[in-house]
Design an enzyme around this catalytic site. Structure first.
Site, PDB file in Angstrom:
ATOM      1  N   ASP A  54      -8.085  -2.752   2.869  1.00  0.00           N
ATOM      2  CA  ASP A  54      -6.891  -3.590   2.856  1.00  0.00           C
ATOM      3  C   ASP A  54      -6.516  -3.819   1.395  1.00  0.00           C
ATOM      4  O   ASP A  54      -7.306  -4.373   0.628  1.00  0.00           O
ATOM      5  CB  ASP A  54      -7.202  -4.916   3.553  1.00  0.00           C
ATOM      6  N   VAL A  55      -5.305  -3.416   0.999  1.00  0.00           N
ATOM      7  CA  VAL A  55      -4.927  -3.492  -0.411  1.00  0.00           C
ATOM      8  C   VAL A  55      -4.808  -4.926  -0.915  1.00  0.00           C
ATOM      9  O   VAL A  55      -4.738  -5.156  -2.125  1.00  0.00           O
ATOM     10  CB  VAL A  55      -3.606  -2.748  -0.692  1.00  0.00           C
ATOM     11  N   ASN A  81       1.674   3.129  -2.928  1.00  0.00           N
ATOM     12  CA  ASN A  81       2.725   3.266  -1.928  1.00  0.00           C
ATOM     13  C   ASN A  81       2.735   2.176  -0.859  1.00  0.00           C
ATOM     14  O   ASN A  81       3.781   1.909  -0.276  1.00  0.00           O
ATOM     15  CB  ASN A  81       2.571   4.642  -1.257  1.00  0.00           C
ATOM     16  N   TYR A 149      11.541  -8.799   0.825  1.00  0.00           N
ATOM     17  CA  TYR A 149      11.347  -7.400   0.449  1.00  0.00           C
ATOM     18  C   TYR A 149      12.005  -7.098  -0.890  1.00  0.00           C
ATOM     19  O   TYR A 149      11.406  -6.474  -1.770  1.00  0.00           O
ATOM     20  CB  TYR A 149      11.923  -6.499   1.547  1.00  0.00           C
ATOM     21  N   LYS A 153      10.202  -5.837  -4.456  1.00  0.00           N
ATOM     22  CA  LYS A 153      10.460  -4.559  -5.113  1.00  0.00           C
ATOM     23  C   LYS A 153      10.968  -4.746  -6.540  1.00  0.00           C
ATOM     24  O   LYS A 153      10.751  -3.887  -7.401  1.00  0.00           O
ATOM     25  CB  LYS A 153      11.431  -3.731  -4.278  1.00  0.00           C
TER      26      LYS A 153
END
Length: 244
Positions: A54-55, A81, A149, A153
């Site tokens: 899990d990142v 990613n 989101y 980003k």
């Protein structure tokens, strides 16, 4: 010598397509994601390094990178990613828990994986490597109702810029690929209709995700003295140029 890449979010979508492109090109590929079964499906019988992790959990990220280093001896490229989105809504209708989920994956996860890659690339001999962050067209222009989101980003762009600067003295290059309307599970709804800036709902053009994979492969193949700081790849007719 076989070149090595670790790809996060490799169990689906852009990560899966990119992993398969690198495997076909003869790279040693590490597949990092939360679900082992999905990673094994990505590999499709090819010899890939399966790294369930899990990142958002530092210990799991470090364990995955340590295993890759033990297996390969060095890390040439990280494709950073892994990412998620939240259901579109005005900011006052977005649950705080949904906000935190997006930021934990898209910002903290990207930071932890970049940190792990940078440290190992800095310490290995010969020194250096390349980090490619998955940004988004939302890093430039938002969609309606996309605060979690879009904000995440923009943060990825900040990470890319700082790593591109800090990596110079360690022979580490960092670039970002901003993707618009690649046809994955996440983008399937674009073919049915997406809310536009004026409130209308319209079907949007999409592109085959294989083009994204080939673009990442191009960035990764470059010598370390060359960098693509930012690349935008998109379905030609999507509402980006002229959006709004």
């Amino acid at each position: 010598m076989t070149r090595t890449i670790l790809i996060t979010g490799a169990g689906s979508g852009i990560g899966r397509a990119t992993a398969r492109a690198f495997l076909a090109d003869g790279w040693a590929v590490g597949l990092l994601g939360r679900r082992r079964e999905a990673l094994e499906e990505t590999a499709s019988g090819a010899k890939a390094l399966i790294l369930p992790a899990d990142v958002t959990i530092p210990a799991e990220v470090d364990a995955a990178f340590d295993r890759a280093m033990r297996e390969w001896g060095r890390l040439d490229v990280l494709f950073n990613n892994a990412g998620i989105s939240a259901k579109a809504a005005p900011i006052d209708e977005i649950a705080v828990a949904d906000w935190l989920d997006v930021q934990n994956t898209n910002i903290t996860g990207a930071f932890l994986c970049a940190r792990a890659a940078f440290g190992r690339m800095r310490a290995q001999s010969p020194q250096g490597g390349r980090i490619i962050n998955n940004g988004s067209i939302s890093a430039h222009v938002p969609r309606p109702g996309s605060a979690p989101y879009t904000m995440s980003k923009h943060a990825v762009t900040g990470l890319t810029r700082t790593l591109a600067l800090d990596g110079r003295r360690f022979n580490i290059a960092c670039g970002q690929i901003d993707i618009g309307n690649a046809l994955t599970e996440m983008a399937a709804g674009f073919t049915k209709g997406v809310t536009q800036a004026d409130g209308s709902v319209k079907v949007e053009a999409v592109m085959d995700v294989v083009h994204v994979a080939q673009a990442v492969l191009h960035m990764a193949r470059l010598p370390l003295e060359v960098n693509v700081p930012f690349m935008t790849i998109m379905a030609r007719d999507m509402p980006y140029i002229g959006r709004g």
